[in-house]
Write a protein that holds these residues in place. Sequence first.
Motif, PDB file in Angstrom:
ATOM      1  N   GLY A 297      56.840  40.373  43.990  1.00 59.02           N
ATOM      2  CA  GLY A 297      56.680  39.528  45.173  1.00 59.02           C
ATOM      3  C   GLY A 297      55.408  39.739  45.957  1.00 59.02           C
ATOM      4  O   GLY A 297      55.241  39.134  47.019  1.00 59.02           O
ATOM      5  N   ASP A 298      54.479  40.562  45.455  1.00 60.58           N
ATOM      6  CA  ASP A 298      53.181  40.685  46.118  1.00 60.58           C
ATOM      7  C   ASP A 298      52.080  40.817  45.079  1.00 60.58           C
ATOM      8  O   ASP A 298      52.314  41.234  43.944  1.00 60.58           O
ATOM      9  CB  ASP A 298      53.140  41.848  47.107  1.00 60.58           C
ATOM     10  N   LEU A 299      50.872  40.451  45.477  1.00 58.30           N
ATOM     11  CA  LEU A 299      49.753  40.384  44.548  1.00 58.30           C
ATOM     12  C   LEU A 299      49.128  41.756  44.309  1.00 58.30           C
ATOM     13  O   LEU A 299      48.850  42.500  45.250  1.00 58.30           O
ATOM     14  CB  LEU A 299      48.677  39.433  45.081  1.00 58.30           C
ATOM     15  N   ASP A 300      48.903  42.056  43.042  1.00 63.34           N
ATOM     16  CA  ASP A 300      48.180  43.245  42.619  1.00 63.34           C
ATOM     17  C   ASP A 300      46.766  42.831  42.210  1.00 63.34           C
ATOM     18  O   ASP A 300      46.468  41.638  42.111  1.00 63.34           O
ATOM     19  CB  ASP A 300      48.919  43.900  41.453  1.00 63.34           C
ATOM     20  N   LEU A 301      45.898  43.802  41.952  1.00 63.40           N
ATOM     21  CA  LEU A 301      44.504  43.483  41.664  1.00 63.40           C
ATOM     22  C   LEU A 301      44.011  44.212  40.426  1.00 63.40           C
ATOM     23  O   LEU A 301      44.178  45.428  40.296  1.00 63.40           O
ATOM     24  CB  LEU A 301      43.604  43.866  42.852  1.00 63.40           C
ATOM     25  N   LEU A 302      43.411  43.444  39.520  1.00 64.26           N
ATOM     26  CA  LEU A 302      42.777  43.985  38.320  1.00 64.26           C
ATOM     27  C   LEU A 302      41.261  43.939  38.521  1.00 64.26           C
ATOM     28  O   LEU A 302      40.722  42.924  38.970  1.00 64.26           O
ATOM     29  CB  LEU A 302      43.167  43.156  37.101  1.00 64.26           C
ATOM     30  N   VAL A 303      40.576  45.038  38.170  1.00 58.74           N
ATOM     31  CA  VAL A 303      39.125  45.117  38.345  1.00 58.74           C
ATOM     32  C   VAL A 303      38.496  45.588  37.041  1.00 58.74           C
ATOM     33  O   VAL A 303      38.902  46.610  36.476  1.00 58.74           O
ATOM     34  CB  VAL A 303      38.736  46.083  39.485  1.00 58.74           C
ATOM     35  N   ALA A 304      37.516  44.822  36.551  1.00 55.82           N
ATOM     36  CA  ALA A 304      36.744  45.221  35.370  1.00 55.82           C
ATOM     37  C   ALA A 304      35.472  45.918  35.844  1.00 55.82           C
ATOM     38  O   ALA A 304      34.691  45.351  36.611  1.00 55.82           O
ATOM     39  CB  ALA A 304      36.396  43.999  34.522  1.00 55.82           C
ATOM     40  N   ASN A 305      35.288  47.130  35.388  1.00 56.69           N
ATOM     41  CA  ASN A 305      34.187  47.966  35.862  1.00 56.69           C
ATOM     42  C   ASN A 305      33.136  48.166  34.774  1.00 56.69           C
ATOM     43  O   ASN A 305      33.470  48.420  33.618  1.00 56.69           O
ATOM     44  CB  ASN A 305      34.713  49.332  36.303  1.00 56.69           C
ATOM     45  N   ILE A 306      31.877  48.076  35.174  1.00 54.87           N
ATOM     46  CA  ILE A 306      30.766  48.349  34.267  1.00 54.87           C
ATOM     47  C   ILE A 306      30.387  49.826  34.315  1.00 54.87           C
ATOM     48  O   ILE A 306      30.040  50.429  33.314  1.00 54.87           O
ATOM     49  CB  ILE A 306      29.537  47.493  34.638  1.00 54.87           C
ATOM     50  N   GLY A 307      30.495  50.404  35.506  1.00 54.58           N
ATOM     51  CA  GLY A 307      30.021  51.766  35.684  1.00 54.58           C
ATOM     52  C   GLY A 307      31.064  52.827  35.458  1.00 54.58           C
ATOM     53  O   GLY A 307      30.748  54.017  35.394  1.00 54.58           O
ATOM     54  N   SER A 308      32.352  52.440  35.374  1.00 54.56           N
ATOM     55  CA  SER A 308      33.427  53.400  35.114  1.00 54.56           C
ATOM     56  C   SER A 308      34.578  52.647  34.473  1.00 54.56           C
ATOM     57  O   SER A 308      34.459  51.462  34.170  1.00 54.56           O
ATOM     58  CB  SER A 308      33.871  54.095  36.407  1.00 54.56           C
ATOM     59  N   ASN A 309      35.701  53.303  34.277  1.00 53.50           N
ATOM     60  CA  ASN A 309      36.815  52.682  33.581  1.00 53.50           C
ATOM     61  C   ASN A 309      37.459  51.582  34.426  1.00 53.50           C
ATOM     62  O   ASN A 309      37.418  51.603  35.659  1.00 53.50           O
ATOM     63  CB  ASN A 309      37.861  53.736  33.217  1.00 53.50           C
ATOM     64  N   ASN A 310      38.065  50.617  33.733  1.00 48.58           N
ATOM     65  CA  ASN A 310      38.734  49.512  34.407  1.00 48.58           C
ATOM     66  C   ASN A 310      39.880  50.020  35.283  1.00 48.58           C
ATOM     67  O   ASN A 310      40.441  51.091  35.040  1.00 48.58           O
ATOM     68  CB  ASN A 310      39.276  48.524  33.377  1.00 48.58           C
ATOM     69  N   SER A 311      40.238  49.216  36.295  1.00 45.17           N
ATOM     70  CA  SER A 311      41.243  49.649  37.264  1.00 45.17           C
ATOM     71  C   SER A 311      42.285  48.564  37.494  1.00 45.17           C
ATOM     72  O   SER A 311      41.962  47.371  37.517  1.00 45.17           O
ATOM     73  CB  SER A 311      40.585  49.989  38.610  1.00 45.17           C
TER      74      SER A 311
END
Length: 560
Positions: A297-311
């Motif tokens: 019921g709430d939004l999570d966030l995916l982040v693609a990283n160039i300088g470190s591992n994805n989150s």
Amino acid sequence: MLVLSNLQAQIFTAVTSGPIYNDSLALGSAWGDFNNDGYQDIFASRRQLYFNNGDGTFTKITSGDVVEYGQGVGGTIGDYDNDGYLDIFTAGPSSSGSNLFHNNGDGTFDQVLEEPFLSDSSDFQVSSWVDIENDGDLDLFVSAGGNVGFTDNYLYINNNDGTFTRDTTNLITKDSTATINCSWSDFNNDGYVDLFIANGAQFIDAGANYLYMNNGDGSFTRLTEGAIVNDQNSSLGSSWGDYNNDGYLDLFVANGRENKLYKNNGDNTFKSVLAGEMVTENSVSAGSGWADFDNDGDLDLLVANIGSNNSLFENNGDGTFTKVLGESFSEHIGFGCSWADWDKDGDLDILFTWTNTNHNTPYLNNGNSNNWINIHCTGTMSNTSAIGAKIWLKATVNGSEIWQVREITGQTGSLGQSSLNAHFGLGSEGTIDSILVQWPSGITQEFSDIPVNNHIEIIEGESLSVQEFSHNSTIDLFTVYPNPADAFVTVQFELNRPANIDLSIIDLSGSTLLKLRKEKYFDGLNNVTFQSNSLPSGIYNCRLIIDNNFILNRKVVILR
């Protein structure tokens, strides 16, 4: 020792076989149902197009214009001519890398070799379909900065006949920027989409980002107050989403320095969120995307990283986030990412592009017991892709009554366009109180008593709009000609099985003007010709309803 979040490890399973994984790396990705079979297909930059087989696998398309000329940095998907099929624009480093592809409705695409796209050339980075005036036709915004330094962006206005005119007078094209990302959102809930521009790329001193407020007439006012337009972090991407369910869309900005999260105050101002690993971890981030991956019921966030591992950051439901560890994608870096429920099992899956594994990598969501609903919107007075529409959902989640909101947009993060479907998680609750759709046309629809755990379709202005959205293989062809027309119009459709047909002409308010046919047709090619001289010059919709639950629309222009 590895510390996991409150979710079990291995929520996602990497797909390490098949054409998407085995092909050469793409920078960007965009999800859309190109053949209207109810399953999400994928276009990836560098001429990669995959059709969903409906069983969790994909077939690579190996011939045709879109895979021969679709060389670009990123792409955006939308039905620019409102014929019911999603088209593709690719943005690339020159005129040869930027192309518009028209969907023919039979699984093929034709390159549009018309002005102004042929003569325009620049270092195009990111593009996005958008209806800036809410006139029912998609316009195109293309960022032209980034790797070439400071330059003007491009805005192509749809002429309502399938052609475009470049607008060089609009403020959003006159401010010289180093744009690497653009993202559209109606952040102030006035019914018109606004524009955020991320200035960055390789230019570490590219300056502050820009935020433009839509004045409601196609013009824009640039906002100059607040942290959101004064922070200088060499920004590479951005994503809008209402992470705290207060009804206002917030903004995450992926930066070459520290990332930023701006909470929408609801009064055209934003507050910079300073605490939490999402904004304090040191990384060079690019792609991002909001999604309720755990259906709570709430939004999570995916982040693609160039300088470190994805989150992946899990929303704790109180305005804070916990970084999810233990997933295989968090062991790699990436440039782009996007979300879609491509296997239609009720949870959102991931695609990473341009990773250090030398593979585009899909990840299947293993799911949980939480409830959900996935909504596909089809515009009739608005653009058929429903880009710019807002879907509000009221439900009781974890004992609290909340409103969630999703916005359909032509770009969801740097070089990433997640599915055009609106996905909502519902936690353990089994009912939805109501769904409210605000269309770009100004039409508002509200529905109640909708069953959970379904893929449904909402059609603008239709009393029978909410229905189970499933594969429809009845029709192979639906076209109207000549178009524009004068005295006579022929409607041609081809059925591959017998079906009950309801064919009519409606005006832009949704009123039926001509009832052409309502009867059973057998399989085969059919032609219906009618006199159009009873209609004044203008724009109309030819509507075909099959078996009372599958609706297609084609725009008809009458000129005399």
